[in-house]
Design an enzyme around this catalytic site. Structure first.
Site, PDB file in Angstrom:
ATOM      1  CE  LYS B  77      -3.921   1.844   2.152  1.00  3.83           C
ATOM      2  NZ  LYS B  77      -4.480   1.753   4.171  1.00  3.83           N
ATOM      3  CB  SER B 152      -7.960   3.007   2.889  1.00  4.58           C
ATOM      4  OG  SER B 152      -6.975   2.625   3.797  1.00  4.58           O
ATOM      5  CB  SER B 176      -7.515   0.422   5.456  1.00  2.69           C
ATOM      6  OG  SER B 176      -8.499   2.011   5.975  1.00  2.69           O
TER       7      SER B 176
END
Lengths: 104, 469
Positions: B77, B152, B176
């Protein structure tokens, strides 16, 4: 919970947070914050009179380590400045925070 | 396809000479070329030549190294700093920023011989549950590209679902990792707070943030976790607890373990197809000697205000450092969603409102910890939904900021408590969209969650299904 989020409150909070909001967005943010904070009023019904607040969940206390220099983690001046938009003589250039014209 | 294999299968195949690390890397880049233009999962792709160079090095080390991750390609990420490779947190505030140091989680994976191939799209700063709050365009769901991938950590989840990498490192502050894992049909682990070092992870809410694996199976997650977990001098909140050999104890007998079903999590707000699919998992649990029972967690619906007061308060402080002077760009580059979170947090912390908002939320947080302690004394694991609905249409959540927050209802109660949660595939809607469930346990019970996840995946094949792009 005291909540009526006015445009003035949004402007004040934005200033505290160092955000410059476009003037045409202030009212929209005020309405959105109002609707979100209204939803949070459900917390009012919980009795927390004798409840202590929790700020972290590790159960750890007083974590320290030896205060020794780890040279493998040191940046050169060049590395430290590499991401700066502006630097001069090995320093970061920032906006002036002192008004030069102000009387002493 | 090599990328359909588990880490263990790949690691064994490499050592038997069935294929090379170069072959795996080549396949990743083929998939990136074919699929990424349709789903927009990558922000930065590591140049193929560099990855191939690392693969050649890995191929040469195979005889001497025992690392299961040697030569295995992964993605991060884009909230982990990586020396020499841009890090953006999906925000224009950091566009152009190149870190002079590595996050601990990244360094540990490099030391294990894994090969980074990309930095992934996400909601900027972790602010969102749909990967639409990004300055790099929304991530599309590989199962239906008119829908969101979740967030996310949407880019990492979509990349694993489409086999563009073997595994990913996500970050979970209020769902997330679990949310996009569930919407993209992969397996993701939100670890116990402190289990994995946060050093070099761009902070959203420091007392909630947790670093964890996203992969195809619970077994893969176990292998990754035993590599990345452990104490780190550079993160004072990382735990000194020893790291169990998670992947070695996946098939331990868990007969007699009780799974609790908190009835409040299955109320009106939950899509009926998702509800019945998750509850059906108990039939497979029975086959491995696991009983289920209903329990009650009455405070449940207060998790949104607690999370959305404490999280924004912490993020308003964390994002205060971004002034564009030493690195990055100025504060006019924050998106509206991030501005809302900074405003809410600053308001909740400001003089006159602190007691009513921030302190009140921290007190109710204490009650949540007690609620989870009580629930986990009545059973060993909690079975909860991950998302209230199937993946939403692109744009659907952006129009209503409150609705956007409410979509997180099943994933924001765990982070204020710190408990771990394993999200795993458990079925599909009639229209073919993935459904995920989460197994939540006591602090540092990752071994138990991964064992149940692994044994469930031995009985089922939902996790093997992949999107037809």
């Amino acid at each position: 919970m005291p909540t009526v989020i006015t445009d003035d409150i949004v402007k004040k909070v934005a200033k505290l947070a160092n955000l410059s909001l476009p003037s045409d967005k202030v009212t929209t943010f005020a309405q959105q914050l109002e609707s979100i904070l209204q939803h949070f009023k459900t917390l009012d019904k919980v009795n927390t009179a004798d409840v202590s607040p929790t700020s972290q969940v590790t159960g750890l206390k007083n974590i320290t380590r030896e205060d020794v220099i780890d040279t493998s983690r040191m940046f050169t001046q060049q590395q430290a400045l590499a991401n700066a938009k502006q630097s001069q003589h090995g320093y970061f250039v920032t906006a002036a925070t002192i008004n030069k014209n102000a009387s002493r | 396809m090599l990328l359909d294999k588990t880490i263990l299968e790949l690691s064994a195949g490499l050592r038997k000479g069935e294929f090379t690390a170069t072959d795996i890397i080549e396949e990743c880049y083929r998939n990136i070329e074919n699929f990424d233009p349709k789903i927009n999962a990558f922000i930065t792709t590591v140049p193929k030549e560099e990855a191939l160079k690392k693969a050649k090095e890995a191929d040469q080390k195979l005889k001497t190294s025992v690392s299961k991750l040697l030569g295995i390609p992964f993605v991060l990420k884009d909230c982990y700093v990586t020396q020499g490779i841009p890090t953006t947190a999906a925000s224009n505030v950091l566009k152009g920023f190149i870190s002079p140091y590595n996050a601990t989680v990244y360094q540990k994976l490099l030391d294990a011989g894994a090969i980074l191939i990309g930095k992934m799209n996400m909601d900027a700063w972790g602010h969102g549950g749909s990967s639409e709050n990004t300055d790099f365009g929304p991530v599309k769901n590989p199962w239906d590209t008119t829908r969101v991938a979740g967030g996310s950590s949407g880019g990492p989840a979509a990349a694993i679902a489409t086999r563009m990498a073997v595994f990913a490192i996500g970050e979970d502050t209020g769902g997330s990792i679990r949310n996009p894992s569930s919407w993209c049909n992969i397996t993701g682990l939100k670890v116990t707070y402190g289990r994995v070092s946060r050093y070099g992870a761009i902070a959203y809410a420091s007392s909630f943030d947790s670093v964890g694996p996203m992969a195809k199976t619970a077994q893969d997650c176990a292998i990754i976790l035993e590599t990345i977990a452990g104490h780190d001098h550079y993160d004072a909140t990382s735990s000194p607890q020893s790291v169990p050999p998670y992947s070695q104890i996946l098939d331990k007998s868990i007969s007699g373990v009780t799974v609790g079903i908190p009835t409040e999590f299955y109320g009106d707000g939950l899509d009926s197809e998702i509800k019945s699919t998750i509850l059906k998992m108990s039939q497979d649990f029975e086959k491995i000697g696991i009983k289920t029972k209903e329990i009650s967690m009455p405070l449940f619906d207060l998790c949104i205000p607690v999370y959305y007061l404490v999280g924004p308060s912490e993020t308003s402080a964390n994002l205060a450092r971004y002034d564009g002077i030493r690195y990055g760009n100025d504060r006019t580059n924050f998106t509206d969603e991030t501005i809302r979170r900074i405003l809410i947090g600053t308001y909740a912390l400001s003089a006159g409102y602190y007691d009513a908002y921030y302190k009140k939320a921290q007190q109710v947080r204490t009650l949540f910890i007690e609620e989870y302690n009580k629930a986990l004394s009545e059973c060993d694991i909690l079975l909860q939904p991950v998302m209230p609905t199937p993946p939403t249409k692109i744009g659907e959540l952006l129009t209503d900021p409150l609705k956007n927050l409410l979509a997180d209802i099943y994933t924001v109660s765990q982070n204020p408590v710190g408990v771990p949660s394993l999200a795993l595939p458990c079925g599909f809607t009639k229209t073919g969209l993935p459904i995920g469930a989460q197994l939540v346990g006591s602090m540092f019970s990752e071994d138990l969650l991964l064992a149940l996840g692994y044994q469930f995946q031995q009985l089922t094949d939902y996790h093997l299904a992949k999107p037809k792009l």
